[in-house]
Design an enzyme around this catalytic site. Structure first.
Site, PDB file in Angstrom:
ATOM      1  N   CYS A   1      31.428  39.215  54.290  1.00 50.92           N
ATOM      2  CA  CYS A   1      32.474  38.572  54.603  1.00 50.92           C
ATOM      3  C   CYS A   1      33.211  38.684  55.703  1.00 50.92           C
ATOM      4  CB  CYS A   1      33.491  38.858  53.140  1.00 50.92           C
ATOM      5  SG  CYS A   1      34.892  37.948  53.218  1.00 50.92           S
TER       6      CYS A   1
ATOM      7  N   CYS B   1      39.298  43.113  54.867  1.00 50.52           N
ATOM      8  CA  CYS B   1      40.142  43.827  53.625  1.00 50.52           C
ATOM      9  C   CYS B   1      39.614  45.236  53.436  1.00 50.52           C
ATOM     10  CB  CYS B   1      40.034  43.088  52.397  1.00 50.52           C
ATOM     11  SG  CYS B   1      40.073  41.572  52.529  1.00 50.52           S
TER      12      CYS B   1
ATOM     13  N   CYS C   1      37.483  46.615  50.450  1.00 45.85           N
ATOM     14  CA  CYS C   1      36.418  45.865  49.923  1.00 45.85           C
ATOM     15  C   CYS C   1      35.145  46.071  50.525  1.00 45.85           C
ATOM     16  CB  CYS C   1      36.587  44.386  50.277  1.00 45.85           C
ATOM     17  SG  CYS C   1      35.348  43.322  49.405  1.00 45.85           S
TER      18      CYS C   1
ATOM     19  N   CYS D   1      45.477  32.864  38.669  1.00 46.21           N
ATOM     20  CA  CYS D   1      45.331  34.198  38.268  1.00 46.21           C
ATOM     21  C   CYS D   1      45.481  35.025  39.488  1.00 46.21           C
ATOM     22  CB  CYS D   1      43.779  34.572  38.043  1.00 46.21           C
ATOM     23  SG  CYS D   1      42.996  35.971  37.725  1.00 46.21           S
TER      24      CYS D   1
ATOM     25  N   CYS E   1      36.717  30.417  35.735  1.00 45.67           N
ATOM     26  CA  CYS E   1      37.523  30.847  36.789  1.00 45.67           C
ATOM     27  C   CYS E   1      36.487  31.021  37.967  1.00 45.67           C
ATOM     28  CB  CYS E   1      38.083  32.210  36.270  1.00 45.67           C
ATOM     29  SG  CYS E   1      39.161  32.941  37.644  1.00 45.67           S
TER      30      CYS E   1
ATOM     31  N   CYS F   1      34.058  34.397  35.321  1.00 42.20           N
ATOM     32  CA  CYS F   1      34.512  34.354  36.847  1.00 42.20           C
ATOM     33  C   CYS F   1      33.737  34.572  37.787  1.00 42.20           C
ATOM     34  CB  CYS F   1      35.874  35.465  36.712  1.00 42.20           C
ATOM     35  SG  CYS F   1      36.666  35.486  38.490  1.00 42.20           S
TER      36      CYS F   1
HETATM   37  N1  SAM Z   1      36.831  36.492  48.816  1.00 44.39           N
HETATM   38  C1  SAM Z   1      37.699  36.319  47.842  1.00 44.39           C
HETATM   39  C2  SAM Z   1      39.333  36.771  48.087  1.00 44.39           C
HETATM   40  O1  SAM Z   1      39.324  37.734  48.528  1.00 44.39           O
HETATM   41  O2  SAM Z   1      40.045  36.077  47.418  1.00 44.39           O
HETATM   42  C3  SAM Z   1      37.159  36.589  46.506  1.00 44.39           C
HETATM   43  C4  SAM Z   1      36.525  37.826  46.012  1.00 44.39           C
HETATM   44  S1  SAM Z   1      37.488  39.249  46.328  1.00 44.39           S
HETATM   45  C5  SAM Z   1      36.314  40.640  45.926  1.00 44.39           C
HETATM   46  C6  SAM Z   1      38.301  39.304  44.874  1.00 44.39           C
HETATM   47  C7  SAM Z   1      39.297  40.598  44.491  1.00 44.39           C
HETATM   48  O3  SAM Z   1      38.730  41.582  44.393  1.00 44.39           O
HETATM   49  C8  SAM Z   1      40.261  41.084  45.846  1.00 44.39           C
HETATM   50  O4  SAM Z   1      41.378  39.863  46.015  1.00 44.39           O
HETATM   51  C9  SAM Z   1      40.584  42.255  45.295  1.00 44.39           C
HETATM   52  O5  SAM Z   1      41.987  42.092  44.806  1.00 44.39           O
HETATM   53  C10 SAM Z   1      39.554  42.813  44.409  1.00 44.39           C
HETATM   54  N2  SAM Z   1      38.772  43.851  45.080  1.00 44.39           N
HETATM   55  C11 SAM Z   1      37.961  43.827  45.971  1.00 44.39           C
HETATM   56  N3  SAM Z   1      37.538  45.105  46.378  1.00 44.39           N
HETATM   57  C12 SAM Z   1      38.015  45.825  45.344  1.00 44.39           C
HETATM   58  C13 SAM Z   1      38.041  47.502  45.082  1.00 44.39           C
HETATM   59  N4  SAM Z   1      37.278  48.042  45.739  1.00 44.39           N
HETATM   60  N5  SAM Z   1      38.830  47.712  44.229  1.00 44.39           N
HETATM   61  C14 SAM Z   1      39.433  46.992  43.340  1.00 44.39           C
HETATM   62  N6  SAM Z   1      39.536  45.746  43.608  1.00 44.39           N
HETATM   63  C15 SAM Z   1      38.903  45.060  44.667  1.00 44.39           C
HETATM   64  C1  DTB Z   2      39.896  40.728  40.141  1.00 47.27           C
HETATM   65  O1  DTB Z   2      41.507  40.930  40.475  1.00 47.27           O
HETATM   66  N1  DTB Z   2      39.114  41.701  40.246  1.00 47.27           N
HETATM   67  C2  DTB Z   2      38.025  41.293  40.175  1.00 47.27           C
HETATM   68  C3  DTB Z   2      38.117  39.866  40.129  1.00 47.27           C
HETATM   69  N2  DTB Z   2      39.566  39.600  40.240  1.00 47.27           N
HETATM   70  C4  DTB Z   2      37.543  38.894  40.926  1.00 47.27           C
HETATM   71  C5  DTB Z   2      37.369  41.779  41.170  1.00 47.27           C
HETATM   72  C6  DTB Z   2      37.195  43.376  41.418  1.00 47.27           C
HETATM   73  C7  DTB Z   2      36.046  43.744  42.454  1.00 47.27           C
HETATM   74  C8  DTB Z   2      35.831  45.572  42.353  1.00 47.27           C
HETATM   75  C9  DTB Z   2      35.029  45.764  43.636  1.00 47.27           C
HETATM   76  C10 DTB Z   2      33.645  45.371  43.341  1.00 47.27           C
HETATM   77  O2  DTB Z   2      32.880  45.175  42.273  1.00 47.27           O
HETATM   78  O3  DTB Z   2      33.017  44.602  44.230  1.00 47.27           O
HETATM   79 FE1  SF4 Z   3      36.028  38.967  51.782  1.00 43.68          FE
HETATM   80 FE2  SF4 Z   3      36.545  41.196  50.185  1.00 43.68          FE
HETATM   81 FE3  SF4 Z   3      38.353  40.405  51.524  1.00 43.68          FE
HETATM   82 FE4  SF4 Z   3      37.570  38.751  49.617  1.00 43.68          FE
HETATM   83  S1  SF4 Z   3      38.393  40.937  49.193  1.00 43.68           S
HETATM   84  S2  SF4 Z   3      38.145  38.286  51.423  1.00 43.68           S
HETATM   85  S3  SF4 Z   3      35.355  39.395  49.753  1.00 43.68           S
HETATM   86  S4  SF4 Z   3      36.532  41.203  52.428  1.00 43.68           S
END
Ligand code: SAM
Ligand code: DTB
Ligand code: SF4
Length: 335
Positions: A69, A73, A76, A205, A145, A113
């Site tokens: 991506c 973030c 992430c 959500c 979702c 989702c």
């Molecule tokens: N890329 C899209 C976005 O950011 O909206 C969708 C996928 S993103 C992985 C969805 C959500 O996962 C993020 O907004 C974040 O709140 C959560 N997330 C990602 N990495 C995480 C982590 N290491 N621990 C907890 N939540 C996480």
């Molecule tokens: C949300 O708030 N938490 C979920 C879902 N919406 C998409 C994602 C959590 C991701 C946790 C890190 C991972 O497994 O990559």
């Molecule tokens: Fe990309 Fe992860 Fe950020 Fe979603 S949370 S925009 S997958 S870097």
């Protein structure tokens, strides 16, 4: 409709009249900092007014496009900016995703989702494939979702048309702390996509992550943002950071689980009709801490061995916990 759904709908309508969207930040702060026994009592009282206290919604996640991506973030593992163990995977085939969804529906899951590591939903063939997935999942009777990054109004309408019931797009933290976590987009971008989702008639959500090294005031700021959205997000995921090797937040000190409990209780009081989801981080919490989160008003969880890329408690563990607590999954209406 039988008597119960009619009654429930009427209760919901009546209850909705009492919802507030004009919370002051100082009020949110006062709630968040209430002595824990009092906070739990208030949250539990409202919880029972709006929800069945022994029910929890089970949701299943699938990563339909993984890693690589362009966003940065800091939490992430899927960001291309960091070296993590996540293996990149292009968009899955609709058939594969629909098969997983059917299996989930058969096991009683009520919400499915689909998450994609995109900055924004693509145009063209890939988006057509996502629409096909949404149509297929929608046919199972589960809530559907997606979380695909930023959306245009047009894309939101197309998703709605395909049967999407909810769109996940998190605000993650307070507006003040946002820039310390993400530099490739701004808070306003998130709010714009949320508005497009609303305009298309898709439920929202929206939640955040705790334990990213933010201060208590940032957790309060996030909750204030969520509770002043009008209407409230129907679903509010509260994630505890899953610390992943290779990301900039890999070694932030772990969060005190009672902060999760306080945040969930505050969310329940501010947005009593919404589903509050104890989202990522359950594997790192003790059964006692999870129990307190339920008592604080959490009534939704992710089930299945994996979240998107990180581990989640397995079905046996979850079944055992719910059984021990005398709680049950929401009834499935899957076809
Ligand atoms: N890329 C899209 C976005 O950011 O909206 C969708 C996928 S993103 C992985 C969805 C959500 O996962 C993020 O907004 C974040 O709140 C959560 N997330 C990602 N990495 C995480 C982590 N290491 N621990 C907890 N939540 C996480
Ligand atoms: C949300 O708030 N938490 C979920 C879902 N919406 C998409 C994602 C959590 C991701 C946790 C890190 C991972 O497994 O990559
Ligand atoms: Fe990309 Fe992860 Fe950020 Fe979603 S949370 S925009 S997958 S870097």
């Amino acid at each position: 409709m039988g008597t119960r759904p009619v009654l429930e709908a009427a209760q919901k309508r009546a209850a909705r009249g009492n919802l507030r969207h004009d919370w002051e930040r100082s009020e949110v702060e006062a709630i968040y900092r209430t002595a824990l026994p009092e906070l739990m009592y208030r949250a539990q009282t409202l919880h029972r007014e709006y929800h069945a206290p022994d029910r929890v919604q089970t949701c299943q996640l699938i990563s339909i496009k993984t890693g690589g991506c362009p966003e940065d973030c800091a939490y992430c593992p899927q960001s291309a900016h960091y070296q993590t163990d996540v293996e990149r995977q292009g968009l899955l085939e609709p058939r594969e995703v629909i098969d997983v969804a059917r299996d989930a529906a058969r096991r009683g899951v009520t919400r499915f989702c689909m998450g994609a590591a995109w900055r924004q939903a693509p145009e063209g063939r890939e988006f057509e494939n996502v629409l096909e997935m949404v149509r297929g999942v929608s046919a199972t009777g589960m809530e559907v979702c997606c979380t695909l990054g930023m959306l245009t109004e047009q894309q939101a309408l197309q998703l709605k048309e395909a049967g999407l019931t909810a769109y996940n797009h998190n605000l993650d933290t307070s507006p003040e702390f946002y820039g310390s976590i993400i530099t490739t987009r701004v808070y306003e971008d998130r709010l714009k996509t949320l508005a497009a989702v609303r305009k298309a008639g898709i439920t929202v959500c929206c939640g955040g992550i705790l334990g990213m090294g933010e201060r208590e005031t940032d957790r309060i700021g996030l909750l204030h943002q969520l509770a002043t959205l009008e209407p409230h997000p129907e679903s509010v995921p509260i994630n505890m950071l899953v610390r992943v090797e290779g990301t900039p937040l890999a070694s932030v000190p772990p969060l005190d689980p009672l902060e999760m409990v306080r945040a969930i209780a505050t969310a329940r009081i501010l947005m009593p009709a919404s589903r509050v989801r104890l989202a990522a981080g359950r594997k790192q919490l003790s059964p006692e801490a999870v129990t307190l989160c339920f008592l604080a008003g959490a009534n939704s969880i992710f089930v299945g061995e994996k979240l998107l890329t990180t581990p989640n408690p397995g079905p046996d563990e979850d079944e055992q916990l719910l059984h021990t607590l005398g709680m049950k999954p929401l009834e499935s209406h899957a076809v």
